[in-house]
Design an enzyme around this catalytic site. Structure first.
Site, mmCIF file in Angstrom:
data_model
loop_
_atom_site.group_PDB
_atom_site.id
_atom_site.type_symbol
_atom_site.label_atom_id
_atom_site.label_comp_id
_atom_site.label_asym_id
_atom_site.label_seq_id
_atom_site.Cartn_x
_atom_site.Cartn_y
_atom_site.Cartn_z
ATOM 1 N N TRP A 137 -3.131 -2.672 -1.406
ATOM 2 C CA TRP A 137 -2.755 -4.055 -1.727
ATOM 3 C C TRP A 137 -3.556 -4.899 -0.751
ATOM 4 C CZ3 TRP A 137 0.368 -8.176 0.352
ATOM 5 C CH2 TRP A 137 0.893 -9.055 -0.603
ATOM 6 N N GLU A 144 9.787 -14.764 -10.431
ATOM 7 C CA GLU A 144 8.977 -13.608 -10.011
ATOM 8 C C GLU A 144 8.589 -12.691 -11.169
ATOM 9 O OE1 GLU A 144 10.462 -10.845 -7.026
ATOM 10 O OE2 GLU A 144 12.501 -11.066 -7.745
ATOM 11 N N ASN A 155 -1.916 2.077 5.849
ATOM 12 C CA ASN A 155 -1.050 0.946 5.493
ATOM 13 C C ASN A 155 -0.831 0.141 6.768
ATOM 14 O OD1 ASN A 155 -0.800 2.210 3.049
ATOM 15 N ND2 ASN A 155 1.362 2.760 3.287
ATOM 16 N N GLY A 156 -0.867 -1.175 6.674
ATOM 17 C CA GLY A 156 -0.645 -1.996 7.865
ATOM 18 C C GLY A 156 -1.867 -2.840 8.165
ATOM 19 N N LYS A 178 14.600 -14.798 -9.560
ATOM 20 C CA LYS A 178 14.381 -13.695 -10.510
ATOM 21 C C LYS A 178 13.499 -14.170 -11.647
ATOM 22 C CE LYS A 178 15.297 -11.046 -8.915
ATOM 23 N NZ LYS A 178 15.738 -10.407 -7.725
ATOM 24 N N HIS A 210 20.549 -37.003 -6.285
ATOM 25 C CA HIS A 210 19.811 -37.513 -5.118
ATOM 26 C C HIS A 210 18.304 -37.281 -5.254
ATOM 27 C CE1 HIS A 210 23.495 -38.469 -3.035
ATOM 28 N NE2 HIS A 210 23.969 -37.254 -3.325
ATOM 29 N N CYS A 219 0.830 -1.219 0.000
ATOM 30 C CA CYS A 219 0.000 0.000 0.000
ATOM 31 C C CYS A 219 0.860 1.262 0.000
ATOM 32 C CB CYS A 219 -0.859 0.026 1.241
ATOM 33 S SG CYS A 219 -1.848 -1.447 1.464
ATOM 34 N N LYS A 248 6.767 -4.204 -3.831
ATOM 35 C CA LYS A 248 8.176 -3.862 -3.698
ATOM 36 C C LYS A 248 8.663 -4.050 -2.263
ATOM 37 C CE LYS A 248 12.232 -2.517 -4.916
ATOM 38 N NZ LYS A 248 13.057 -3.582 -5.498
ATOM 39 N N ARG A 296 5.219 -0.029 -5.985
ATOM 40 C CA ARG A 296 5.188 -0.820 -4.757
ATOM 41 C C ARG A 296 4.227 -2.002 -4.877
ATOM 42 N NH1 ARG A 296 7.256 2.190 -0.267
ATOM 43 N NH2 ARG A 296 6.026 0.920 1.138
ATOM 44 N N GLU A 344 19.146 -17.297 -6.448
ATOM 45 C CA GLU A 344 18.727 -15.953 -6.845
ATOM 46 C C GLU A 344 18.296 -15.942 -8.320
ATOM 47 O OE1 GLU A 344 17.760 -13.310 -5.682
ATOM 48 O OE2 GLU A 344 18.094 -11.779 -7.184
#
Ligand code: AGP
Length: 617
Positions: free
Chosen positions: A74, A499, A109-110, A496, A515, A2, A612, A27, A492
């Protein structure tokens, strides 16, 4: 996640609110809204499920007011919908307060944890709820106090006293349009100081076009913001004295600068961002690094027996690379763990362990909560953080700022690289206090200095990597493998790709393939293999042979081209020092993910379902 914007001044608030919300789009959000008021009284509100552009399309020309708040939401409580979008009111929209319309508008927000309980009590007292959100509870609580004649700041304080949870909020009252009240507890709020006008936002990126003078609120702090200034105070009404600071990031850092996407721009900025992370920190004479912000002298550092690194997502993977650097260069046991797990497992905190929190945004709630848990138990925490003045940076006992510049794209690239560079500096500093020889120290210093030029060499291959990525983008999935130093790179790289392209990607230590996951290998599941020219090269080549024997396709990221029978494609990377090689091996994987996402026509900078900075649990 948010976003909040707010304006009060002589001008019409709406253009700033809409432009500020557009600046916060990166964001991640699913709905947006604005509310304005002014001397003519009454609240004007518009909110929609969808993009800021959708909101702008429904805001009429007569939608004017000198005091206003805006929000990108959000969804957490309730689905994305017009009704659940913020601002939330204590009454109906578009109706005068005297006829049951709202007078208080809140953006938040929260998460309010006791919202259900408060909602039940308020409803029993006659409040009518028009959304499924926790935030609407705040609007009703504040309105109840305002109706008794309280000043807006006192009404907000009283309401927050009943709330359990996290918040960054901005509140307007149609009957007190000369002020906006903002408050922070676990979710950032920053004030922007203008010329006879004031701004507030959850992120400086919404403000930098209007002012560079900002004040970051502390947790538990509120502010009354008027056109001619502000007053900060605590939840028990004690005035606090806050000095403004100057935002030093350039305005054009927030534009795409001619690139098609922020992500591509940020990948290409890495030579410069790495230079900034290194700037003034290398000491050639003593073959070490200077890190002034650690707030630990050599004697204190020598007493450290273990290093525990905490971060989420890519920050955690950067921490894994950091842990290897520290173990290799300083010979101190080091380990990285997801902060999101650490904080829930009642961790043992040891006096001789150095805890390091990693966060680009400095606002990730899980990482912040982990830092607070360590500090509550008496541990010492350093922050490796990009955003100056952020919550995590302020909570830590010392640390290293990345100076990578603002990272707008949801997927982290330049901040990731700068984080690993910061760990290399920390490992070098630690190492030279312990047993790293001057010759090895010089080797690492030279390796670090060469990185920007070597990154440029890799970036020059962008077009060839785009072609390669297009050929693999429609695969059903991709396997990423690496051994020891290469394994965090593989993790990583897989992160990437998944996402931003939504292609399923799995990372495995190359040694683990036989294995279990070898069963997955087929022409439909290509493998990206990290094959540095180091002491494990032969082992890695054997693994490539095993994959090829099962008809798997292989893309090798290597210092030397493997034999054609072992790899279908190869991206060559310049060689650094072995300890620093992972930094460079990761860069082609960023380009591979970016170009695969472009080939698949994904929303590269704002991938679905992601934000974000994740400022909620
Ligand atoms: C990175 O590409 C991701 N978007 C995500 O994993 C991110 O690294 C994580 O959420 C941590 O963010 P932070 O660095 O701002 O704390």
């Amino acid at each position: 996640m948010c976003g909040i914007v707010a304006y009060i001044g002589p001008k019409d608030a709406t253009p700033f609110l809409l432009e500020g919300l557009a600046r916060l789009e990166y964001r991640g959000y699913d709905s947006a809204g604005v509310a304005v008021t002014g001397r003519t009284g009454g609240l004007k509100v518009r909110k929609v499920k969808g993009r800021v552009a959708d909101l702008a399309a429904v805001v009429p020309a007569r939608f004017k007011g000198t005091t206003g708040i805006g929000h990108t939401r959000w969804a957490t409580h309730g689905v994305p919908s017009d009704a659940n979008a913020h601002p939330h009111l204590d009454g109906a929209m578009g109706v005068p307060p005297a006829e049951g319309g709202g007078r208080i508008a809140v953006v938040h927000n929260g998460i309010i944890e006791n919202a259900d309980e408060l909602r039940a009590k308020l409803a029993a007292d006659g409040a009518v709820f028009r959304s499924e959100t926790d935030t609407e509870v705040l609007a009703h609580l504040i309105a109840a106090h305002a109706a008794e004649g309280a000043e807006l700041e006192d009404a907000v304080r009283a309401a927050l006293g009943k709330v359990v949870g996290t918040y960054g909020i901005a509140v307007v009252d149609a009957e007190q349009p000369d002020r906006i009240v903002v408050a922070r507890n676990g979710s950032p709020i920053v004030l922007g100081i203008g010329e006879k006008e004031m701004f507030a936002a959850s992120d400086v990126s919404a403000l930098v076009r209007y002012t560079r003078q900002v004040v970051h609120l502390e947790d538990g702090e509120l502010a009354t913001v008027r056109a001619d200034g502000f007053r900060t105070f605590t939840e028990d009404a004690r005035t606090t004295h806050r000095q403004p600071s100057t935002v030093d990031w350039e305005i054009d850092s927030y534009d795409t600068g001619g690139y098609e996407h922020y992500l591509l721009k940020e990948i290409h900025e890495q030579p410069g961002s790495v230079e900034r992370t290194l700037s003034g920190r290398l000491d050639e004479r003593f073959a070490t690094a200077h890190l002034g912000g650690l707030n630990l002298d050599a004697r204190e550092l020598r007493e450290i027996r273990r290093v525990k690194i905490l971060g989420c997502g890519s920050a955690y993977y950067a921490g894994e690379m950091g842990a290897q650097l520290i173990e290799e260069l300083a010979r101190i046991p080091a380990h990285s763990e997801p902060a999101s797990e650490f904080r829930y497992r009642n961790p043992v905190i040891e006096a001789d362990t150095l805890y390091v929190a990693v966060s680009q945004s400095g606002e990730t709630y899980d990482t912040l909560a982990a830092v607070q848990e360590i500090k509550r138990k008496g541990g010492r925490v350093l922050g490796v953080v990009n955003t100056v003045g952020s919550a995590i940076a302020r909570e830590c006992d010392g640390g290293i700022y990345l100076h990578a510049g603002p990272e707008i794209s949801v997927a982290s690239t330049k901040a990731f690289t700068s984080t690993v560079v910061a760990f290399a500096l920390l490992a070098l500093h630690f190492g030279r206090i312990h047993d790293l020889s001057p010759a090895d120290g010089r080797r690492i210093v030279a390796g670090l200095k060469a990185l920007p030029g070597q990154i440029r060499e890799i970036l020059d291959q962008s077009e060839a990597i785009a072609e390669l990525a297009a050929g693999y983008a429609d695969s059903e999935g991709m396997m990423f493998i690496g051994r020891v130093r290469g394994y965090p790179v593989a993790r990583e790289g897989a992160q990437k790709l998944k996402e931003i392209s939504y292609v399923h990607a799995e990372a495995y230590p190359a040694s683990e393939l036989k294995h279990g996951p070898l069963a997955l290998i087929s022409p439909e599941l290509p493998t990206v293999a990290l094959v540095p020219d180091d002491e494990l090269l032969d082992k890695n080549l054997t693994t490539l042979g095993e994959i090829k024997a099962r008809s798997g396709r292989v893309v090798a990221i290597a210092h030397r081209r493997p034999e054609a029978k072992l790899a279908d494609h190869c991206i060559l990377v310049p060689k650094s020092e072995p300890e620093l090689d992972p930094l460079l091996l990761n860069i082609p994987l960023q380009l591979l993910a970016y170009h695969a996402a472009v080939a698949l026509k994904r929303d590269v900078d704002k991938p679905r379902n992601l934000a974000k900075s994740v400022t909620v649990e």
